[in-house]
Write an enzyme that holds these catalytic residues in place. Sequence first.
Site, mmCIF file in Angstrom:
data_model
loop_
_atom_site.group_PDB
_atom_site.id
_atom_site.type_symbol
_atom_site.label_atom_id
_atom_site.label_comp_id
_atom_site.label_asym_id
_atom_site.label_seq_id
_atom_site.Cartn_x
_atom_site.Cartn_y
_atom_site.Cartn_z
ATOM 1 N N SER A 87 0.835 -1.198 0.000
ATOM 2 C CA SER A 87 0.000 0.000 0.000
ATOM 3 C C SER A 87 0.875 1.256 0.000
ATOM 4 C CB SER A 87 -0.963 -0.047 1.191
ATOM 5 O OG SER A 87 -2.009 0.884 1.041
ATOM 6 N N ASP A 178 -0.838 13.338 14.526
ATOM 7 C CA ASP A 178 -0.928 14.733 14.077
ATOM 8 C C ASP A 178 -0.207 14.925 12.749
ATOM 9 O OD1 ASP A 178 -2.302 15.351 16.377
ATOM 10 O OD2 ASP A 178 -0.561 16.164 17.426
ATOM 11 N N HIS A 237 -7.477 -5.935 0.536
ATOM 12 C CA HIS A 237 -6.325 -5.050 0.516
ATOM 13 C C HIS A 237 -5.187 -5.560 1.396
ATOM 14 C CE1 HIS A 237 -4.061 -1.440 -0.059
ATOM 15 N NE2 HIS A 237 -4.160 -1.044 1.197
#
Length: 260
Positions: A87, A178, A237
């Site tokens: 991925s 973050d 996936h």
Amino acid sequence: MSVELNYQDTGGEGTPLFVIHGLMGSADNWRSHVKQWQAHHRVVAVDLRNHGRSPHAEGMSYGEMAQDLLALMDRLAVERAHLLGHSMGGKVVISAARFTPERVASLIVADIAPQAYGHGHDAVFAGLRRVEAGSPTNRREADEMLAEHVDERATRLFLATNLVRGDDGVLRWRIGLDQIERDYDSIMQAPAGEGAYEGPTLVLRGGRSHYVPDEALPTLRNVLPNAQVVTLEQAGHWLHAEQPDAFQTAVNDFLASLAS
């Protein structure tokens, strides 16, 4: 400036195999596969920036992450390696191969195409933030909080591999949430670099995944012209977790073909 990545190195002789996880993954996710591969290869499983035990840093572009990987190869005095990426990690290894093809013995790309994708992780980010705000003290509580936004239990279990317990007993995310969320747009982009990587390449895709449909194959072959495309029909996936034996066999056969 590159980040000094955390890694797990089995040691051994020959051209090493570097294994790169996807978004929200880590080197730990590959333990069972590494145990198999290390019988025949030196394996280096890597934590990308803001993942696993690697440092948190601003910037999630593929240029930055590929340079992190190449800097790790330098640190380990590895001139040339096989690169396997799933991925997001697949885009990292494609980027590295475009930058320095002479350092890449082969590419193994798992269920990703070298193209941009639309945003698809809003529910995941909401679930992660819910857990962050909820300060759970056990995994059942954390799962209940995640389930408010993420329906699939398998996805929640995968995300929960990133939970670590603090000295106060609270479970917190070890990922740089973050930083990942701030530069999520970069993660959705195509790999960095230009042109094609013309070395030996294996592309594994899940038959139940939408990430590498037939319509993506022309773009894929423009970037990876020598790619063998293998479809694991019963996998989605997370094909290496859903069909581990078939995944192992495909990778082993590919690497063995290069040695013959």
